[in-house]
Scaffold this active site. Structure first.
Site, PDB file in Angstrom:
ATOM      1  N   TYR A  57       4.973 -10.976  -5.132  1.00 20.72           N
ATOM      2  CA  TYR A  57       5.000  -9.672  -4.462  1.00 20.72           C
ATOM      3  C   TYR A  57       6.351  -9.399  -3.788  1.00 20.72           C
ATOM      4  O   TYR A  57       6.907  -8.314  -3.883  1.00 20.72           O
ATOM      5  CB  TYR A  57       3.851  -9.624  -3.447  1.00 20.72           C
ATOM      6  CG  TYR A  57       3.815  -8.365  -2.613  1.00 20.72           C
ATOM      7  CD1 TYR A  57       3.387  -7.160  -3.160  1.00 20.72           C
ATOM      8  CD2 TYR A  57       4.223  -8.379  -1.283  1.00 20.72           C
ATOM      9  CE1 TYR A  57       3.362  -6.000  -2.410  1.00 20.72           C
ATOM     10  CE2 TYR A  57       4.202  -7.223  -0.524  1.00 20.72           C
ATOM     11  CZ  TYR A  57       3.772  -6.040  -1.089  1.00 20.72           C
ATOM     12  OH  TYR A  57       3.759  -4.890  -0.342  1.00 20.72           O
ATOM     13  N   GLN A 163      -4.543   4.387   0.358  1.00 18.75           N
ATOM     14  CA  GLN A 163      -3.370   4.015  -0.431  1.00 18.75           C
ATOM     15  C   GLN A 163      -3.875   3.695  -1.834  1.00 18.75           C
ATOM     16  O   GLN A 163      -4.680   2.780  -2.013  1.00 18.75           O
ATOM     17  CB  GLN A 163      -2.688   2.796   0.173  1.00 18.75           C
ATOM     18  CG  GLN A 163      -1.408   2.423  -0.551  1.00 18.75           C
ATOM     19  CD  GLN A 163      -1.045   0.967  -0.311  1.00 18.75           C
ATOM     20  OE1 GLN A 163      -1.813   0.068  -0.640  1.00 18.75           O
ATOM     21  NE2 GLN A 163       0.115   0.742   0.272  1.00 18.75           N
ATOM     22  N   LYS A 165      -3.340   2.420  -5.518  1.00 19.65           N
ATOM     23  CA  LYS A 165      -2.419   1.579  -6.290  1.00 19.65           C
ATOM     24  C   LYS A 165      -2.330   2.085  -7.732  1.00 19.65           C
ATOM     25  O   LYS A 165      -3.367   2.370  -8.364  1.00 19.65           O
ATOM     26  CB  LYS A 165      -2.919   0.131  -6.331  1.00 19.65           C
ATOM     27  CG  LYS A 165      -2.964  -0.547  -4.973  1.00 19.65           C
ATOM     28  CD  LYS A 165      -1.606  -1.007  -4.535  1.00 19.65           C
ATOM     29  CE  LYS A 165      -1.668  -1.921  -3.338  1.00 19.65           C
ATOM     30  NZ  LYS A 165      -0.414  -1.887  -2.562  1.00 19.65           N
ATOM     31  N   ASP A 194       0.912   4.056  -4.363  1.00 19.29           N
ATOM     32  CA  ASP A 194       1.794   2.885  -4.282  1.00 19.29           C
ATOM     33  C   ASP A 194       2.041   2.283  -5.660  1.00 19.29           C
ATOM     34  O   ASP A 194       1.124   1.740  -6.287  1.00 19.29           O
ATOM     35  CB  ASP A 194       1.150   1.838  -3.344  1.00 19.29           C
ATOM     36  CG  ASP A 194       2.111   0.724  -2.978  1.00 19.29           C
ATOM     37  OD1 ASP A 194       3.248   0.713  -3.507  1.00 19.29           O
ATOM     38  OD2 ASP A 194       1.737  -0.142  -2.152  1.00 19.29           O
ATOM     39  N   GLU A 219       4.907   5.635  -2.594  1.00 13.53           N
ATOM     40  CA  GLU A 219       5.354   4.368  -1.991  1.00 13.53           C
ATOM     41  C   GLU A 219       5.933   3.430  -3.046  1.00 13.53           C
ATOM     42  O   GLU A 219       5.314   3.206  -4.099  1.00 13.53           O
ATOM     43  CB  GLU A 219       4.150   3.717  -1.290  1.00 13.53           C
ATOM     44  CG  GLU A 219       4.470   2.403  -0.589  1.00 13.53           C
ATOM     45  CD  GLU A 219       3.302   1.921   0.281  1.00 13.53           C
ATOM     46  OE1 GLU A 219       2.512   2.751   0.781  1.00 13.53           O
ATOM     47  OE2 GLU A 219       3.182   0.696   0.445  1.00 13.53           O
ATOM     48  N   ASP A 242       8.526   0.005   0.766  1.00 11.10           N
ATOM     49  CA  ASP A 242       7.745  -1.119   1.280  1.00 11.10           C
ATOM     50  C   ASP A 242       8.486  -2.411   0.939  1.00 11.10           C
ATOM     51  O   ASP A 242       9.313  -2.901   1.730  1.00 11.10           O
ATOM     52  CB  ASP A 242       6.327  -1.073   0.684  1.00 11.10           C
ATOM     53  CG  ASP A 242       5.417  -2.196   1.158  1.00 11.10           C
ATOM     54  OD1 ASP A 242       5.903  -3.093   1.876  1.00 11.10           O
ATOM     55  OD2 ASP A 242       4.230  -2.215   0.817  1.00 11.10           O
ATOM     56  N   LYS A 266       5.868  -4.683   6.885  1.00 13.14           N
ATOM     57  CA  LYS A 266       5.133  -5.950   7.008  1.00 13.14           C
ATOM     58  C   LYS A 266       5.745  -6.764   8.150  1.00 13.14           C
ATOM     59  O   LYS A 266       6.958  -7.039   8.143  1.00 13.14           O
ATOM     60  CB  LYS A 266       5.234  -6.762   5.710  1.00 13.14           C
ATOM     61  CG  LYS A 266       4.825  -6.005   4.443  1.00 13.14           C
ATOM     62  CD  LYS A 266       3.328  -6.030   4.248  1.00 13.14           C
ATOM     63  CE  LYS A 266       2.889  -5.402   2.951  1.00 13.14           C
ATOM     64  NZ  LYS A 266       3.073  -3.944   2.859  1.00 13.14           N
ATOM     65  N   ALA A 295       1.233  -8.704   4.454  1.00 11.68           N
ATOM     66  CA  ALA A 295       0.882  -8.781   3.044  1.00 11.68           C
ATOM     67  C   ALA A 295      -0.562  -9.272   2.868  1.00 11.68           C
ATOM     68  O   ALA A 295      -1.293  -8.831   1.999  1.00 11.68           O
ATOM     69  CB  ALA A 295       1.852  -9.693   2.310  1.00 11.68           C
ATOM     70  N   TRP A 321      -2.860  -1.863   8.087  1.00 15.46           N
ATOM     71  CA  TRP A 321      -3.683  -2.468   7.025  1.00 15.46           C
ATOM     72  C   TRP A 321      -3.908  -3.932   7.374  1.00 15.46           C
ATOM     73  O   TRP A 321      -2.959  -4.648   7.706  1.00 15.46           O
ATOM     74  CB  TRP A 321      -2.980  -2.363   5.665  1.00 15.46           C
ATOM     75  CG  TRP A 321      -3.838  -2.890   4.544  1.00 15.46           C
ATOM     76  CD1 TRP A 321      -4.740  -2.178   3.813  1.00 15.46           C
ATOM     77  CD2 TRP A 321      -3.887  -4.230   4.031  1.00 15.46           C
ATOM     78  NE1 TRP A 321      -5.357  -2.988   2.890  1.00 15.46           N
ATOM     79  CE2 TRP A 321      -4.853  -4.262   2.993  1.00 15.46           C
ATOM     80  CE3 TRP A 321      -3.216  -5.411   4.352  1.00 15.46           C
ATOM     81  CZ2 TRP A 321      -5.161  -5.415   2.275  1.00 15.46           C
ATOM     82  CZ3 TRP A 321      -3.529  -6.567   3.637  1.00 15.46           C
ATOM     83  CH2 TRP A 321      -4.484  -6.555   2.619  1.00 15.46           C
TER      84      TRP A 321
HETATM   85  C1  0XW Z   1      -1.697  -2.713   0.965  1.00 16.33           C
HETATM   86  N1  0XW Z   1      -0.829  -3.815   1.323  1.00 16.33           N
HETATM   87  C2  0XW Z   1      -0.386  -3.682   2.692  1.00 16.33           C
HETATM   88  C3  0XW Z   1      -1.588  -5.098   1.138  1.00 16.33           C
HETATM   89  C4  0XW Z   1      -0.968  -5.917   0.043  1.00 16.33           C
HETATM   90  O1  0XW Z   1      -0.167  -6.919   0.577  1.00 16.33           O
HETATM   91  C5  0XW Z   1      -0.117  -4.930  -0.691  1.00 16.33           C
HETATM   92  C6  0XW Z   1       0.362  -4.044   0.397  1.00 16.33           C
HETATM   93  C7  0XW Z   1       1.193  -2.887  -0.083  1.00 16.33           C
HETATM   94  O2  0XW Z   1       1.217  -1.806   0.504  1.00 16.33           O
HETATM   95  O3  0XW Z   1       1.954  -3.036  -1.064  1.00 16.33           O
HETATM   96 MG    MG Z   2       2.970  -1.039  -0.542  1.00 15.18          MG
END
Ligand code: 0XW
Ligand code: MG
Length: 368
Positions: A57, A163, A165, A194, A219, A242, A266, A295, A321
């Site tokens: 990641y 969010q 993905k 994202d 994102e 990010d 993060k 993360a 998150w």
């Molecule tokens: C949603 N998150 C904060 C959790 C995972 O680590 C991935 C991350 C993101 O936004 O990429």
């Molecule tokens: Mg992200």
């Protein structure tokens, strides 16, 4: 108050449900978190945690964190804890970089100082503006129908933000997913889409055009900050960075180049809570929205995110998150950090306000 001993523990945090946490860049099944227990001569014990979401990641991984801790920890034994800035220098003098490992020490020292001064960590970070922070729900890469169904459910459950993905597959699936989520949710929740570094610049431009009327923050669509910079002025959607915010300088660069309209942040990637207060304040200067996440991780990391989140100006806050929706149970069953109605209460106890139950961690991996 001096540091007498440091114990390092592993804590396995599997992804529940069996399918894994699927992002464009990776699909993870089991995360091995590293917890630090910092013991002092006055009987106070502080906790820190670092838990990269697999080795792909971002340029961080579990064994890297443990190797970095082994370099740093011996130098902290016997040190007075009252100056976190001096302890940061002690760590930097022993190891260049590796902020994501040092972040666990930063968390543990703040936990200790909070307990000693009888204040929550949020007070040490400048002071809470609220006692309850919004979270957001992050879907995994899935079919358009399934993702839209989950999105609608999570809005009903009280999440003010989603969010979604995308990435690592055909453009049609991604575009259909965004449209179906919008049809299911509309203005009831704010949306981030994202890409987790998975789109080419061309695919990002196509997705942006094909979803032009849907309001969302885009994102981390592409792999590098340079690729994202080439999107500047070519998209209708705001761009959030990010993964590319690897340290404070990366955030400063993105802000000064005007290539980010907001951030997914993060705590451990940026080097810990102390460093995150600098990022928080840099974002405030330019009115930039951001999250306070990590993360992955258990109650210690969740508490760290929530304390920091409570100090961010609410109008710019995009949510905290935490991994709770994707993991089973809590290693602090007494005072767990939980999401209720899409929001999280800020712990009011001294320090971080959480303590792992030792029986859930097993024997230490290392003691210094
Ligand atoms: C949603 N998150 C904060 C959790 C995972 O680590 C991935 C991350 C993101 O936004 O990429
Ligand atoms: Mg992200």
């Amino acid at each position: 108050m001096r540091i007498e001993a440091i114990n390092v523990y592993s804590c396995l945090l599997p992804v529940k449900g069996g399918t894994g946490y699927r992002m464009a860049s990776d699909n993870v099944q089991l995360l091995d978190s590293t917890l630090l227990e910092v013991v002092t001569d006055q009987g106070f014990i502080g906790w820190g945690e670092t838990c990269p979401i697999g080795p792909v990641y971002q340029p961080h991984h579990t064994l890297g964190a443990r190797a970095a801790i082994a370099e740093v920890a011996p130098g902290l034994i016997g040190q007075e804890v009252s100056s976190i800035r001096r302890l940061a220098k002690v760590m930097d003098d022993r190891l260049n970089g590796h902020g994501y490992a040092k972040a666990a020490f930063d968390m543990a020292i703040l936990d200790l100082l909070g307990q000693k001064l009888d204040v929550p960590v949020s007070t040490l970070l400048g002071g809470a503006l609220t006692d309850r922070v919004p979270s957001y729900y992050s879907t995994i890469v899935g079919t358009p129908e399934e993702t839209a169904r989950i999105a609608a459910d999570k809005v009903k459950a009280g999440y003010p933000r989603l969010q979604i993905k995308i990435g690592g597959r055909g453009l049609e699936q991604d575009v259909t997913t965004v449209h179906k989520v919008w049809e299911a949710v509309g203005y009831k929740a704010r949306i981030a889409v994202d890409g987790n570094r998975g789109l080419t610049v061309a695919a990002a431009i196509h997705l942006d055009r094909l979803c032009e009327t849907i309001p969302f923050a885009f994102e981390q669509p592409c792999n590098t900050m340079d690729e994202v910079a080439t999107l500047n002025g070519r998209l209708t959607h705001p761009i959030y960075l990010d993964e590319n915010t690897e340290d404070l300088n990366a955030v400063l660069r993105a802000i000064s180049l005007n290539i980010a309209d907001g951030f997914g942040l993060k705590v451990t990637r940026l080097g810990g809570l102390s460093k995150m207060t600098i990022v928080r304040d840099m974002c405030a200067i330019r009115s930039l929205p951001h999250t306070c996440d990590d993360a992955w991780g258990g109650d210690v990391i969740a508490a760290a995110c929530v304390h920091l989140a409570s100090t961010v100006e609410p109008r710019r806050f995009e949510g905290a998150w935490i991994a709770q929706e994707y993991i089973e149970g809590h290693y602090d069953p007494e005072n767990p950090i939980v999401i209720r109605n899409g929001h999280i209460e800020v712990p009011q106890r001294p320090g971080l306000g959480v303590k792992p139950e030792l029986g859930k961690l097993g024997a230490p991996l290392a003691t210094y």
